[in-house]
Design an enzyme around this catalytic site. Structure first.
Site, mmCIF file in Angstrom:
data_model
loop_
_atom_site.group_PDB
_atom_site.id
_atom_site.type_symbol
_atom_site.label_atom_id
_atom_site.label_comp_id
_atom_site.label_asym_id
_atom_site.label_seq_id
_atom_site.Cartn_x
_atom_site.Cartn_y
_atom_site.Cartn_z
ATOM 1 N N LEU A 203 -6.381 9.827 4.545
ATOM 2 C CA LEU A 203 -5.269 10.491 3.886
ATOM 3 C C LEU A 203 -4.300 9.429 3.393
ATOM 4 C CD1 LEU A 203 -4.382 13.418 6.346
ATOM 5 C CD2 LEU A 203 -5.165 13.679 3.990
ATOM 6 N N ASP A 204 -3.690 9.655 2.231
ATOM 7 C CA ASP A 204 -2.665 8.739 1.739
ATOM 8 C C ASP A 204 -1.486 8.706 2.715
ATOM 9 O OD1 ASP A 204 -4.155 8.241 -0.518
ATOM 10 O OD2 ASP A 204 -3.079 9.689 -1.770
ATOM 11 N N PRO A 205 -0.737 7.600 2.747
ATOM 12 C CA PRO A 205 0.440 7.551 3.624
ATOM 13 C C PRO A 205 1.416 8.695 3.404
ATOM 14 C CG PRO A 205 -0.074 5.347 2.840
ATOM 15 C CD PRO A 205 -0.992 6.294 2.104
ATOM 16 N N LEU A 206 1.555 9.171 2.153
ATOM 17 C CA LEU A 206 2.499 10.248 1.878
ATOM 18 C C LEU A 206 1.931 11.637 2.168
ATOM 19 C CD1 LEU A 206 4.285 9.056 -1.389
ATOM 20 C CD2 LEU A 206 5.035 8.878 0.980
ATOM 21 N N ALA A 207 0.697 11.703 2.656
ATOM 22 C CA ALA A 207 0.089 12.980 3.049
ATOM 23 C C ALA A 207 0.140 13.131 4.567
ATOM 24 C CB ALA A 207 -1.349 13.053 2.565
#
Length: 295
Positions: free
Chosen positions: A34-38
């Site tokens: 998952l992306d850091p912002l997810a």
């Protein structure tokens, strides 16, 4: 396996390493970053379960995504700089429902420049940071469902179910462009990965680390059996003679359905032995076996 609720702002690998240390596990792996912002479901496999982690990368994923309308960004999410703007209003009612329904099904998607896909051994995001744009070939994906959760005040929230390899950031951009507008991802939360996320709750990283420091015995309460990773896979039950042969790496011939299908191999008492492949010729070939049968 642990069903981690990955917190905002943390990379998947950083979260993985913190869980590995908390459980004092020698081996650990996740089933799709998952992306850091997810935020949301990041299944983390420990020990023997890591033998299955790569197979779960191809699982379907479910997300709740909130898009901010009005402009696109260089990264497709709130981390990037504005790259394109539009003041075209979002459709409402039946028109919006019809537009969203048009995105369901097999399709081709061009990966974003800010992605980890490699060209000539170099991730696309590195080219993007250098100001370069690389031509990307479209890739086949499937959007299984797009359900409207909420719309208004310059935002659009959707529940989407997609195949592996789908970039939700790109899907959000394409949906807005379909009505002549612009959008980027403001928030993204993964709710399911394959069969995982239906009934078992996710665990916070803070809970895990607190238990590891104060009461390590609690950690076992959150471990999920390896078999839950492949709960929806077809099963092949083997008798004692077949089990012995498979555990020695031998191929079997039988009356199971021929094809080219991955299956879960079980002993006659229901223990999970590992993975096999039913091949077109009708043979069953052991693919990935555990050091000992798993419940």
């Amino acid at each position: 396996m642990i069903l981690l609720d990955k917190p905002l702002g943390l990379s998947s690998n950083h979260a993985l390493q913190r869980v590995r240390r908390a459980f004092d596990a020698r081996k650990a792996g996740h089933t799709g970053s998952l992306d850091p912002l997810a935020t949301g479901l990041l299944p983390i496999c420990l020990g023997e379960a890591t033998k299955l982690s790569s197979y779960l990368l191809e699982s379907d994923k479910h997300y709740r995504v909130t898009a901010r309308l009005g402009y696109e960004t260089t990264t497709g999410d709130a981390e990037g700089e504005m790259s394109r703007a539009s003041d075209v209003d979002m459709p409402t009612g039946v028109a919006l429902d019809t537009l969203l329904a048009g995105f369901v099904g097999p399709q081709q998607q061009i990966p974003p420049m800010y992605s980890a896909l490699k060209v000539d051994g170099k991730p696309l995001y590195e080219y993007a940071r250098e100001g370069q744009t690389i031509e990307r070939a479209p890739r086949p994906i499937t959007v299984h469902s797009v359900e409207l959760v909420e719309a208004g005040d310059g935002r659009l929230t959707l529940d989407v179910a997609v195949s592996s390899g789908t970039y939700v950031r790109t899907l959000v951009e394409d949906i807005a462009r379909a009505w002549g507008g612009c959008a980027h991802v403001a928030a993204l939360r993964r709710t399911r990965v394959g069969p995982l996320g239906f009934e078992r709750p996710m665990i916070d990283l803070e809970q895990i680390e607190s238990a590891a420091n104060e009461d390590p015995a609690r950690l076992g309460n959150w471990l999920q059996p390896i078999s839950s990773l492949i709960a929806d896979w077809p099963r092949v039950r083997l008798d004692s003679e077949q089990t012995e042969a498979v555990l020695h790496g031998q191929r079997l011939r039988g009356d199971w359905e021929a094809g080219d299908t991955l299956v879960r191999l079980e002993s006659d008492d229901g223990l999970l032995l590992g993975l096999g492949r039913c091949e077109i010729e009708g043979e069953l070939r052991p693919k990935r076996l555990f050091a000992r049968p798993q419940p």
